[in-house]
Scaffold this motif. Structure first.
Motif, PDB file in Angstrom:
ATOM      1  N   PRO A  10      -4.733   3.831   1.121  1.00 35.84           N
ATOM      2  CA  PRO A  10      -4.274   3.747   2.528  1.00 35.84           C
ATOM      3  C   PRO A  10      -5.351   4.231   3.409  1.00 35.84           C
ATOM      4  CG  PRO A  10      -2.988   5.362   1.222  1.00 35.84           C
ATOM      5  CD  PRO A  10      -3.799   4.604   0.412  1.00 35.84           C
ATOM      6  N   HIS A  11      -6.068   5.081   3.074  1.00 34.97           N
ATOM      7  CA  HIS A  11      -7.014   5.512   4.207  1.00 34.97           C
ATOM      8  C   HIS A  11      -8.041   4.328   4.757  1.00 34.97           C
ATOM      9  CE1 HIS A  11      -9.283   8.482   6.539  1.00 34.97           C
ATOM     10  NE2 HIS A  11     -10.528   8.263   6.066  1.00 34.97           N
TER      11      HIS A  11
ATOM     12  N   ASP B 200      -0.893  14.945  -3.743  1.00 33.94           N
ATOM     13  CA  ASP B 200       0.105  14.572  -4.488  1.00 33.94           C
ATOM     14  C   ASP B 200       0.584  13.098  -3.505  1.00 33.94           C
ATOM     15  OD1 ASP B 200       3.100  14.184  -4.285  1.00 33.94           O
ATOM     16  OD2 ASP B 200       3.395  16.039  -5.092  1.00 33.94           O
ATOM     17  N   PRO B 201       0.859  12.233  -4.375  1.00 28.77           N
ATOM     18  CA  PRO B 201       1.046  10.702  -3.692  1.00 28.77           C
ATOM     19  C   PRO B 201       2.285  10.739  -2.924  1.00 28.77           C
ATOM     20  CG  PRO B 201       0.131  10.446  -6.121  1.00 28.77           C
ATOM     21  CD  PRO B 201       0.564  12.167  -5.893  1.00 28.77           C
ATOM     22  N   ALA B 202       3.404  11.336  -3.312  1.00 27.79           N
ATOM     23  CA  ALA B 202       4.548  11.324  -2.527  1.00 27.79           C
ATOM     24  C   ALA B 202       4.407  11.859  -1.135  1.00 27.79           C
ATOM     25  CB  ALA B 202       5.598  11.964  -3.106  1.00 27.79           C
ATOM     26  N   LYS B 203       3.670  13.041  -1.126  1.00 30.58           N
ATOM     27  CA  LYS B 203       3.241  13.866   0.052  1.00 30.58           C
ATOM     28  C   LYS B 203       2.241  13.092   1.081  1.00 30.58           C
ATOM     29  CE  LYS B 203       4.209  18.249  -1.631  1.00 30.58           C
ATOM     30  NZ  LYS B 203       3.764  19.809  -1.799  1.00 30.58           N
ATOM     31  N   ARG B 204       1.314  12.255   0.224  1.00 27.15           N
ATOM     32  CA  ARG B 204       0.233  11.518   1.129  1.00 27.15           C
ATOM     33  C   ARG B 204       1.162  10.336   1.641  1.00 27.15           C
ATOM     34  NH1 ARG B 204      -4.539   8.688  -1.357  1.00 27.15           N
ATOM     35  NH2 ARG B 204      -5.127   8.728   0.867  1.00 27.15           N
TER      36      ARG B 204
ATOM     37  N   PHE C 290       0.739  -1.097  -0.012  1.00 24.82           N
ATOM     38  CA  PHE C 290       0.076   0.002  -0.171  1.00 24.82           C
ATOM     39  C   PHE C 290       0.959   1.433  -0.041  1.00 24.82           C
ATOM     40  CE2 PHE C 290      -3.728  -2.673   0.396  1.00 24.82           C
ATOM     41  CZ  PHE C 290      -4.658  -1.788   0.524  1.00 24.82           C
ATOM     42  N   LEU C 291       0.441   2.408  -0.514  1.00 21.90           N
ATOM     43  CA  LEU C 291       1.204   3.595  -0.590  1.00 21.90           C
ATOM     44  C   LEU C 291       1.493   3.896   1.014  1.00 21.90           C
ATOM     45  CD1 LEU C 291       1.651   6.334  -2.163  1.00 21.90           C
ATOM     46  CD2 LEU C 291      -0.565   7.036  -1.569  1.00 21.90           C
ATOM     47  N   GLY C 292       2.516   4.406   1.027  1.00 21.81           N
ATOM     48  CA  GLY C 292       2.962   4.607   2.483  1.00 21.81           C
ATOM     49  C   GLY C 292       3.188   3.586   3.471  1.00 21.81           C
TER      50      GLY C 292
END
Length: 528
Positions: A426-427, A471-475, A334-336
């Motif tokens: 990710p939420h 922004d995906p990177a900031k998320r 997952f993202l992050g």
């Protein structure tokens, strides 16, 4: 003559003594699976693993994603969609010519009704949709069909677009047949009582019969717009014991065994008539520590218990091949996702923390446990290591319905559970493990943090901020920050991420193990 007679008798005995291999019908898929967690078949209420898999094979949603590459989102009931410049209005064009199992045409009105209905009924998974500002009072305005083939959804804020779209792939977003459902409405329940045990959808398969704690049977939808499956019928039998599943698979009485343990898998892999397939799931295994319990509400006790689990020991024994150590709420992939694993079995450190917390001699506590393998074996391992630090853990076993009902009512001390993501953003896990907007007993939103009475206003704000970052990177950085704080302070002992394993007859091909539980699919299954 006697010698010839003896030879004939011996030959007859040899034939009759040989085991006869049973075979399932060539057009029927027979699965052995632990299905005691099914509570309801209504997509607006489904919030359990097996029922989600049922819905994933029997109901279409507006959109879907490639199970091998979840970033690839495509149309299902909707052929296409657009997003307004302000990021708040989503317009979907429905697929032409789709018919429900009843024969009724699927329209934008059915899609609007399905989403509206889920919000109005307000069952446990409703938060997946209500988090976009939808309420029973405004949903008719915010989710509407503007013509037969056009659906408009207006959110209250400009969220990350993938967040909204992934939520529309969740089970609760399944499209039901409005006409059929409303024909069975009782006392304004929008057909809920009827749909809990019946079917009103469109998908590769349709419900034939559900016998709780016994079997779930699906029939092929010959008129499915995406093409009829090869299997005419899918029968899932509730078989609790892994050893029994293995025996049935070896005999040919079933085609797929879904709950084999490490020992059974070793044997299956050595059998040329059988095959094993694996898939990394987003499911997380964890202990939930109720903050209503005075001892568990102590931060040092929570920390101590995280050092009283034999993560590596279990990974190499009772959950070998089935799980990997993982200690953050976002699954790998997952993202992050945070992949650090700071906790190991450390009895001395745990005793030190317990003494600092005022429990030098430990304490007694209960844990509700689903009475199936490998959950029960995990519970017994945890009981043993807790005991080494003086924590007397009493295991309370029950079936899936019993333990979930008690947990959802906040009547537990410790609960050993499995949580699977509802959608691929990710939420989905931040919202339940790290967010609790209202900790009161009558709260509308009841995530895992609420179930464990963990009041976290500041972390809730952090989770809320992350869904507005486009922004995906900031998320990703925001979610890493939340997980690092969560690992240290939370009342969750996060232990493992699941690897789902299915054993099949060698001639059974095409069974799909997807990243989420409603991604496990049967429509491509064939038998050589």
């Amino acid at each position: 003559m006697r010698k010839l007679f003896a030879c004939v008798v011996a030959a007859i005995l040899a034939v009759t003594a040989a085991p006869t291999l049973a075979k399932t019908p060539r057009d029927t898929l027979v699965i052995a699976f632990q299905i005691d967690d099914i509570i309801s078949l209504d997509p607006a209420e489904i919030f359990e693993f097996t029922a989600a898999e049922y819905a994933g094979n029997t109901y279409d949603r507006l959109i879907g994603y490639n199970h091998e590459n979840v970033s690839e989102i495509y149309g299902v009931a909707a052929e296409s969609w657009t997003i307004s410049n302000d990021g708040k209005t989503y317009t979907f064009k429905m697929r032409e010519g789709v018919k429900f199992a009843s024969g009724n045409p699927m329209t934008a009105e059915d899609a609007a009704f399905s989403l509206q209905r889920a919000i109005i009924l307000d069952k446990p998974p409703a938060f997946i949709l209500t988090q976009f500002g939808f309420t029973a009072d405004n949903v008719a305005e915010k989710i509407r069909a503007v013509d037969d083939m056009t659906l408009v959804i207006e959110t209250d804020q400009a969220y990350a677009p993938t967040f909204v779209l992934y939520c529309l792939t969740a089970t609760i977003s399944s499209i039901v047949d409005k006409k059929t459902v409303m024909e069975h409405e009782e006392d304004g329940d929008l057909g809920h009582k009827w749909l809990r045990t019946n079917y009103a959808g469109v998908g590769p398969f349709k419900l034939r019969q559900w016998k709780p704690n016994e079997s779930l049977t699906l029939d092929r939808n010959d008129d499915y717009w995406g093409g009829a499956p090869a299997m005419k019928r899918v029968i899932t039998r509730h078989i609790v014991e892994p050893a029994t599943q293995q025996l049935l698979l070896e005999k040919g009485d079933i085609d797929v065994a879904r709950n084999l343990g490490p020992d059974q898998l070793v044997t299956v892999r050595s059998n040329p008539d059988l095959a094993v397939q694996e898939g990394v799931k987003g499911a997380i295994y964890y202990l939930g520590l109720s903050q209503k319990n005075e001892a568990l509400a102590n931060p040092k006790v929570r920390q101590a218990l995280k050092y009283l689990v034999d993560y590596k020991g279990m990974e190499g024994t009772v959950v070998r091949d089935l799980m990997k150590v993982h200690q953050a709420f976002l699954p790998r992939g997952f993202l992050g996702a945070l992949e650090s694993t700071p906790f190991t079995l450390d009895i001395a450190k745990a005793k030190e923390l317990l003494a600092e917390a005022g429990y030098p001699d430990g304490f007694t506590i209960t844990m509700d446990t689903r009475n199936v393998s490998p959950i029960l074996e995990m519970a017994q391992s945890i009981q043993a290591t807790f005991g080494q630090a003086g924590v007397n853990l009493e295991i309370i076993p029950g079936d899936g319905k019993q333990t979930l009902t008690k947990y959802r009512a906040r009547n537990h001390d410790i609960y050993i559970g499995r949580w699977g993501p509802d959608y691929q953003d990710p939420h989905t896990n931040a919202d339940t493990f790290a967010r609790n907007p209202d900790n009161s007993d009558d709260a509308k939103s009841k995530p895992l943090a609420w179930r464990n009475s963990w009041d976290i206003p500041e972390m809730t704000k952090m989770a809320d901020a992350a869904i507005l970052e486009r922004d995906p990177a900031k998320r990703a950085e925001l979610y890493l920050e939340i997980q690092k704080a969560h690992q240290v302070t939370s009342p969750f002992v996060i232990m493992f991420q699941q690897t789902e394993v299915a054993a099949t007859r060698a001639d059974t091909k095409g069974f799909i193990i997807g990243p989420a539980f409603d991604d496990n699919k049967y429509h491509e299954v064939t038998k050589d």
